[in-house]
Scaffold this motif. Sequence first.
Motif, PDB file in Angstrom:
ATOM      1  N   SER A  67     -40.526  51.865 -10.800  1.00 31.09           N
ATOM      2  CA  SER A  67     -40.545  53.214 -10.234  1.00 31.09           C
ATOM      3  C   SER A  67     -40.959  54.218 -11.305  1.00 31.09           C
ATOM      4  O   SER A  67     -40.917  53.912 -12.505  1.00 31.09           O
ATOM      5  N   PRO A  68     -41.333  55.421 -10.916  1.00 35.18           N
ATOM      6  CA  PRO A  68     -41.593  56.463 -11.908  1.00 35.18           C
ATOM      7  C   PRO A  68     -40.325  56.800 -12.689  1.00 35.18           C
ATOM      8  O   PRO A  68     -39.213  56.645 -12.184  1.00 35.18           O
ATOM      9  N   GLY A  69     -40.506  57.268 -13.903  1.00 33.85           N
ATOM     10  CA  GLY A  69     -39.361  57.664 -14.718  1.00 33.85           C
ATOM     11  C   GLY A  69     -39.360  57.077 -16.109  1.00 33.85           C
ATOM     12  O   GLY A  69     -38.492  57.402 -16.916  1.00 33.85           O
ATOM     13  N   ALA A 120     -48.471  65.243  -7.910  1.00 31.15           N
ATOM     14  CA  ALA A 120     -49.137  66.545  -8.004  1.00 31.15           C
ATOM     15  C   ALA A 120     -50.513  66.432  -8.631  1.00 31.15           C
ATOM     16  O   ALA A 120     -51.465  67.109  -8.209  1.00 31.15           O
ATOM     17  N   PHE A 121     -50.652  65.565  -9.622  1.00 29.89           N
ATOM     18  CA  PHE A 121     -51.923  65.462 -10.327  1.00 29.89           C
ATOM     19  C   PHE A 121     -52.712  64.200  -9.952  1.00 29.89           C
ATOM     20  O   PHE A 121     -53.713  63.882 -10.580  1.00 29.89           O
ATOM     21  N   GLY A 122     -52.246  63.522  -8.913  1.00 29.99           N
ATOM     22  CA  GLY A 122     -52.992  62.381  -8.397  1.00 29.99           C
ATOM     23  C   GLY A 122     -53.307  61.327  -9.434  1.00 29.99           C
ATOM     24  O   GLY A 122     -54.428  60.817  -9.498  1.00 29.99           O
ATOM     25  N   LEU A 123     -52.311  60.952 -10.224  1.00 34.85           N
ATOM     26  CA  LEU A 123     -52.571  60.047 -11.348  1.00 34.85           C
ATOM     27  C   LEU A 123     -52.677  58.587 -10.930  1.00 34.85           C
ATOM     28  O   LEU A 123     -53.116  57.751 -11.706  1.00 34.85           O
ATOM     29  N   ARG A 124     -52.253  58.255  -9.716  1.00 38.55           N
ATOM     30  CA  ARG A 124     -52.467  56.925  -9.135  1.00 38.55           C
ATOM     31  C   ARG A 124     -51.992  55.786 -10.056  1.00 38.55           C
ATOM     32  O   ARG A 124     -52.741  54.854 -10.362  1.00 38.55           O
ATOM     33  N   VAL A 125     -50.767  55.892 -10.513  1.00 39.91           N
ATOM     34  CA  VAL A 125     -50.218  54.881 -11.414  1.00 39.91           C
ATOM     35  C   VAL A 125     -50.090  53.553 -10.679  1.00 39.91           C
ATOM     36  O   VAL A 125     -49.575  53.486  -9.558  1.00 39.91           O
ATOM     37  N   HIS A 126     -50.550  52.471 -11.315  1.00 38.49           N
ATOM     38  CA  HIS A 126     -50.423  51.123 -10.757  1.00 38.49           C
ATOM     39  C   HIS A 126     -49.104  50.530 -11.243  1.00 38.49           C
ATOM     40  O   HIS A 126     -48.872  50.409 -12.441  1.00 38.49           O
ATOM     41  N   ARG A 127     -48.236  50.139 -10.313  1.00 40.28           N
ATOM     42  CA  ARG A 127     -46.961  49.523 -10.693  1.00 40.28           C
ATOM     43  C   ARG A 127     -46.430  48.633  -9.569  1.00 40.28           C
ATOM     44  O   ARG A 127     -46.746  48.881  -8.403  1.00 40.28           O
ATOM     45  N   PRO A 128     -45.644  47.646  -9.909  1.00 34.78           N
ATOM     46  CA  PRO A 128     -45.411  47.178 -11.288  1.00 34.78           C
ATOM     47  C   PRO A 128     -46.551  46.274 -11.737  1.00 34.78           C
ATOM     48  O   PRO A 128     -46.915  45.320 -11.041  1.00 34.78           O
ATOM     49  N   VAL A 129     -47.108  46.580 -12.892  1.00 34.81           N
ATOM     50  CA  VAL A 129     -48.204  45.800 -13.469  1.00 34.81           C
ATOM     51  C   VAL A 129     -47.813  45.446 -14.896  1.00 34.81           C
ATOM     52  O   VAL A 129     -47.455  46.331 -15.679  1.00 34.81           O
ATOM     53  N   HIS A 130     -47.888  44.179 -15.235  1.00 34.64           N
ATOM     54  CA  HIS A 130     -47.525  43.715 -16.565  1.00 34.64           C
ATOM     55  C   HIS A 130     -48.803  43.440 -17.363  1.00 34.64           C
ATOM     56  O   HIS A 130     -49.668  42.693 -16.902  1.00 34.64           O
ATOM     57  N   SER A 162     -51.292  41.519 -14.896  1.00 32.30           N
ATOM     58  CA  SER A 162     -50.840  40.761 -13.735  1.00 32.30           C
ATOM     59  C   SER A 162     -51.628  41.097 -12.481  1.00 32.30           C
ATOM     60  O   SER A 162     -51.524  40.385 -11.476  1.00 32.30           O
ATOM     61  N   GLU A 163     -52.408  42.179 -12.489  1.00 32.95           N
ATOM     62  CA  GLU A 163     -53.242  42.489 -11.332  1.00 32.95           C
ATOM     63  C   GLU A 163     -54.722  42.241 -11.616  1.00 32.95           C
ATOM     64  O   GLU A 163     -55.580  42.644 -10.840  1.00 32.95           O
ATOM     65  N   GLY A 164     -55.029  41.573 -12.708  1.00 33.85           N
ATOM     66  CA  GLY A 164     -56.409  41.272 -13.037  1.00 33.85           C
ATOM     67  C   GLY A 164     -56.789  41.777 -14.408  1.00 33.85           C
ATOM     68  O   GLY A 164     -55.947  42.191 -15.201  1.00 33.85           O
ATOM     69  N   VAL A 165     -58.082  41.735 -14.685  1.00 38.56           N
ATOM     70  CA  VAL A 165     -58.598  42.085 -16.014  1.00 38.56           C
ATOM     71  C   VAL A 165     -59.375  43.391 -15.932  1.00 38.56           C
ATOM     72  O   VAL A 165     -60.154  43.613 -15.005  1.00 38.56           O
ATOM     73  N   TYR A 166     -59.143  44.253 -16.922  1.00 33.28           N
ATOM     74  CA  TYR A 166     -59.920  45.479 -17.067  1.00 33.28           C
ATOM     75  C   TYR A 166     -60.741  45.396 -18.358  1.00 33.28           C
ATOM     76  O   TYR A 166     -60.262  44.866 -19.371  1.00 33.28           O
ATOM     77  N   ALA A 167     -61.954  45.933 -18.307  1.00 35.13           N
ATOM     78  CA  ALA A 167     -62.801  46.040 -19.492  1.00 35.13           C
ATOM     79  C   ALA A 167     -62.899  47.517 -19.831  1.00 35.13           C
ATOM     80  O   ALA A 167     -63.522  48.299 -19.101  1.00 35.13           O
ATOM     81  N   ALA A 168     -62.272  47.932 -20.915  1.00 33.74           N
ATOM     82  CA  ALA A 168     -62.131  49.348 -21.246  1.00 33.74           C
ATOM     83  C   ALA A 168     -62.874  49.706 -22.517  1.00 33.74           C
ATOM     84  O   ALA A 168     -62.940  48.909 -23.455  1.00 33.74           O
ATOM     85  N   ARG A 169     -63.399  50.914 -22.539  1.00 29.65           N
ATOM     86  CA  ARG A 169     -64.032  51.436 -23.746  1.00 29.65           C
ATOM     87  C   ARG A 169     -62.997  51.968 -24.731  1.00 29.65           C
ATOM     88  O   ARG A 169     -63.265  52.070 -25.926  1.00 29.65           O
ATOM     89  N   ALA A 170     -61.828  52.344 -24.234  1.00 30.43           N
ATOM     90  CA  ALA A 170     -60.745  52.843 -25.088  1.00 30.43           C
ATOM     91  C   ALA A 170     -59.413  52.536 -24.422  1.00 30.43           C
ATOM     92  O   ALA A 170     -59.346  52.313 -23.209  1.00 30.43           O
ATOM     93  N   LEU A 171     -58.370  52.555 -25.236  1.00 29.13           N
ATOM     94  CA  LEU A 171     -57.035  52.198 -24.768  1.00 29.13           C
ATOM     95  C   LEU A 171     -56.023  53.196 -25.296  1.00 29.13           C
ATOM     96  O   LEU A 171     -56.039  53.547 -26.475  1.00 29.13           O
ATOM     97  N   VAL A 172     -55.153  53.657 -24.416  1.00 26.52           N
ATOM     98  CA  VAL A 172     -53.996  54.452 -24.823  1.00 26.52           C
ATOM     99  C   VAL A 172     -52.765  53.591 -24.609  1.00 26.52           C
ATOM    100  O   VAL A 172     -52.435  53.242 -23.471  1.00 26.52           O
ATOM    101  N   ASN A 173     -52.103  53.225 -25.686  1.00 23.53           N
ATOM    102  CA  ASN A 173     -50.896  52.397 -25.590  1.00 23.53           C
ATOM    103  C   ASN A 173     -49.676  53.306 -25.641  1.00 23.53           C
ATOM    104  O   ASN A 173     -49.414  53.958 -26.645  1.00 23.53           O
ATOM    105  N   ALA A 174     -48.946  53.364 -24.534  1.00 28.90           N
ATOM    106  CA  ALA A 174     -47.783  54.240 -24.427  1.00 28.90           C
ATOM    107  C   ALA A 174     -46.585  53.441 -23.920  1.00 28.90           C
ATOM    108  O   ALA A 174     -45.902  53.843 -22.988  1.00 28.90           O
ATOM    109  N   THR A 175     -46.355  52.292 -24.532  1.00 32.51           N
ATOM    110  CA  THR A 175     -45.357  51.349 -24.034  1.00 32.51           C
ATOM    111  C   THR A 175     -43.952  51.586 -24.580  1.00 32.51           C
ATOM    112  O   THR A 175     -43.006  50.922 -24.154  1.00 32.51           O
TER     113      THR A 175
END
Length: 380
Positions: free
Chosen positions: A46-48, A97-107, A124-137
């Motif tokens: 959940s959010p939080g 409010a900002f339409g951030l469309r968070v995918h959860r739960p995704v590991h 857990s929902e597949g593979v993404y190919a990204a030009r940059a990554l923000v790690n906020a874990t």
Amino acid sequence: MNDFAGRDTDVVVIGAGQAGLSAAYHLRRVGLRPDVDFVVLDHAPSPGGAWQFRWPSLTYGKVHGMHALPGMELTGADDGRPSSEVIGEYFTRYEDAFGLRVHRPVHVLAVREGESGRLRVETSEGVYAARALVNATGTWDRPFWPRYPGQETFRGRQLHTAQYPGPEAFAGQRVVVVGGGASGTQHLMEIAEVAAGTTWVTRRPPVFREGPFGEVQGRAAVALVEERVRKGLPPQSVVSVTGLPMNDAIRRAREQGVLDRLPMFDRITPEGVAWDDGRTVEADVILWATGFRAAIDHLAPLRLREPGGGIAVEGTRAVRDERVHLVGYGPSASTIGANRAGRAAVNEIQRLLDRVPPAGRSDAPRPPEEPTGDLAAVPV
């Protein structure tokens, strides 16, 4: 769609706590579209963020400062409600409010070098190919459990702050609380009201901070934490260098003897804990309020760690890979620090994306609906 490379996107944000949502907000501010140009992945149900897992007795009024997310103030919160509920509801409103469309739960399982200069983010929902990554874990998923001789022989119960259920679970029991941070003192003061007896042990004598703590002192404390991160050492919490703020509750607990601290025990026995000088304390429970470590194991394939054990970071950027930004890590591991780090990371990522054009997007998701939040009304 290239099944080997994954679904193309400019930025993947891992984690939807304070730092991750701040980064997502600023990605929107610079014109990137959720679920098209960037995606936010969160493994929580959940959010939080980590707040949703906090114990019920940690009410909003007991929280040591909750800085609002960018673009939306947290107003009208009831100080008597659990912080998990107040902040969970606030984060929910914010995401909507900002339409951030968070995918959860995704590991997120691993981040590796991908094709065409992209990062391969395996989830857990597949593979993404990204030009940059923000790690906020953050750290909540990596509670630190010290090891002591005899630990496995203890007949009572051992648990960590991450599992703390509230003081009622310790009624009538003898409890040893280990740890000199904010959580340890909060647990101790709550449990002392219902327990048969409490014992407080810490590795170092606790430091209680008297007097005001202003911007100058805050900057100095953050600078000490930041210096460790620049050197590639594992980050320490800001509280570890600021000390514990003195307040009326702590003064009362000290007067009552609740905060009479003992040095760290040398071993654990079936009945409790023991010191080499012959002192022993019997216990039914050992509560380890010993903190957390950064949850960054999924970044291991990128080989970002330094010999000192941490990831060297300049600002938010990993020194060993300019595509990777760590927010809520080290000096930005506070609510206001996370906000600033999210913005700083996006500024650098925008420059990277402008400088290095994409190799070409093979398959993008459907564009999202327009958000309800008023991004244009908020100054950058």
